[in-house]
Scaffold this active site. Structure first.
Site, short mmCIF file in Angstrom:
data_model
loop_
_atom_site.label_atom_id
_atom_site.label_comp_id
_atom_site.label_asym_id
_atom_site.label_seq_id
_atom_site.Cartn_x
_atom_site.Cartn_y
_atom_site.Cartn_z
NE ARG A 100 -1.90 -2.17 2.25
CZ ARG A 100 -2.37 -3.40 2.42
NH1 ARG A 100 -2.56 -3.97 2.04
NH2 ARG A 100 -0.79 -4.69 1.94
CB THR A 101 3.39 2.48 1.77
OG1 THR A 101 2.68 2.17 3.36
CG2 THR A 101 3.82 4.41 2.77
CE LYS A 108 26.36 -2.80 -5.23
NZ LYS A 108 26.81 -1.65 -6.51
NE ARG A 153 6.99 0.45 5.46
CZ ARG A 153 5.61 0.30 4.99
NH1 ARG A 153 5.68 -1.20 4.41
NH2 ARG A 153 4.31 0.71 5.39
CG HIS A 199 2.89 3.50 8.48
ND1 HIS A 199 3.02 4.43 7.55
CD2 HIS A 199 2.89 2.76 8.20
CE1 HIS A 199 2.96 4.64 6.81
NE2 HIS A 199 2.74 3.11 6.76
N1 CP Z 1 -0.74 -0.28 6.20
C1 CP Z 1 0.41 -0.30 5.20
O1 CP Z 1 1.76 0.23 5.93
O2 CP Z 1 0.82 -1.39 4.20
P1 CP Z 1 2.05 -1.85 3.73
O3 CP Z 1 2.86 -2.43 4.58
O4 CP Z 1 1.77 -2.30 2.06
O5 CP Z 1 2.50 -0.54 2.65
#
Ligand code: CP
Length: 311
Positions: free
Chosen positions: A51-52, A80, A101, A129
């Site tokens: 999603r993100t 590396k 991320r 998040h």
């Molecule tokens: N909600 C969320 O962060 O989903 P993903 O881990 O798929 O990005």
């Protein structure tokens, strides 16, 4: 340079503006189809995501911009031994804005300190998040009409669930929000959220083990999955993973206007039989993630341009 590391990086007023912009984008997508023409978003994902990452990429493409990036540490020079600081200095020459991320708490913050472009924390370890929180706030605001005067149940892995930590931090700023935390003993909220966020702000909360006993009280139920990747041993995960399963029988105990949210991915914690219940809004919530990320990209790039023109 404005970055987004935590939902608290934006004031309540700025969040309101961001949500209004997201609603305008949702209602008038054509108006924004060229808003980021000539701009590039880098998605630097050292940890898996559906999603993100894809909603960020969809957001930039829908704004007329372009995208580049990597979807795992293995497919970047992190394999590396390259540091996050060096990577972002390089990416700053390739892109105009970056969503990152990382499995280590604070890694996007380290990147932001070295970056020449805005950095957005797209999830750092079990910490925060913030863009999921923006998604959650937009979903609640849009479907409930307000963010104050709500009783919110958060259920599942409250220890490792970074979406929960960010959402609590964001919601304590709205009047008369009450929290009911539903988790097994092993997965209760970390002490720093309880002490530094809830108690410090005099926020009313209760902690329970059984979902059934609190269902009738809730305006919102925020379900979360048990975060297998953050457990130290598989045995504990297996013991706890199916502690809560929301099904039709439990939904019968809830109010007609209660909403069920979930940041997804779901594993077993919501039975698929709940998906057709009009109160189950988690797939709609995932779609709102595109609109709020569009609003965020437009806003951060506009702030950057404003700063550059004033220099
Ligand atoms: N909600 C969320 O962060 O989903 P993903 O881990 O798929 O990005």
């Amino acid at each position: 340079m404005r970055h987004l590391m935590s939902p608290l990086d934006f004031s309540v007023e700025e969040l309101e503006e961001l949500m209004n912009l997201a609603e305008d984008i949702r209602n008038n997508p054509g108006k924004y189809a060229h808003a980021c023409e000539g701009k590039i978003l880098a998605t630097c994902f050292y940890e898996p995501s559906t999603r993100t990452r894809l909603s960020f990429e969809s957001a930039m493409l829908r704004l007329g911009g372009q995208i580049l990036g990597f979807a795992s540490a293995d497919s970047s020079s992190a394999a590396k031994g390259e540091s996050v600081s060096d990577t972002i200095r390089v990416i700053s020459g390739y892109a105009d804005i970056c969503a990152m991320r990382h499995p280590k708490e604070g890694a996007p913050m380290v990147a932001a300190a070295r970056s020449g472009i805005p950095v957005i924390n797209a999830g750092d370890g079990g910490h925060q998040h913030p863009t999921q929180t923006l998604t959650d706030l937009l979903t609640i605001h849009s479907l409930k009409g307000h963010l104050d005067n709500l009783t919110i149940g958060l259920c599942g892995d409250l220890k490792f669930g970074r979406t929960v930590h960010s959402l609590i931090k964001a919601l304590v700023r709205y009047p008369n929000v009450k929290f009911i935390f539903i988790s097994p003993q092993e997965l209760t909220l970390p002490g720093y959220i309880r002490d530094d966020v809830l108690q410090k702000n005099n926020i009313s909360f209760t902690e329970v083990r059984h979902l059934e006993e609190v269902m009738p009280e809730l305006d919102l139920l925020y379900m979360t999955r048990v975060q297998r990747e953050r457990f130290f041993n598989e045995e504990d995960y297996v013991r706890l993973k199916d502690f809560y399963i929301l099904d039709k029988a439990k939904m019968k105990l809830a109010r007609e206007d209660m909403l069920v949210l979930h940041p997804l991915p779901r594993v077993n914690e919501i039975s698929v039989e709940v998906d057709d219940d009009p109160r189950a809004v988690y797939f709609k919530q995932a779609k709102y993630g595109v609109y709020i990320r569009m609003a965020l990209i437009v806003t951060l790039l506009a702030m950057k341009e404003k700063e550059e023109s004033s220099c």
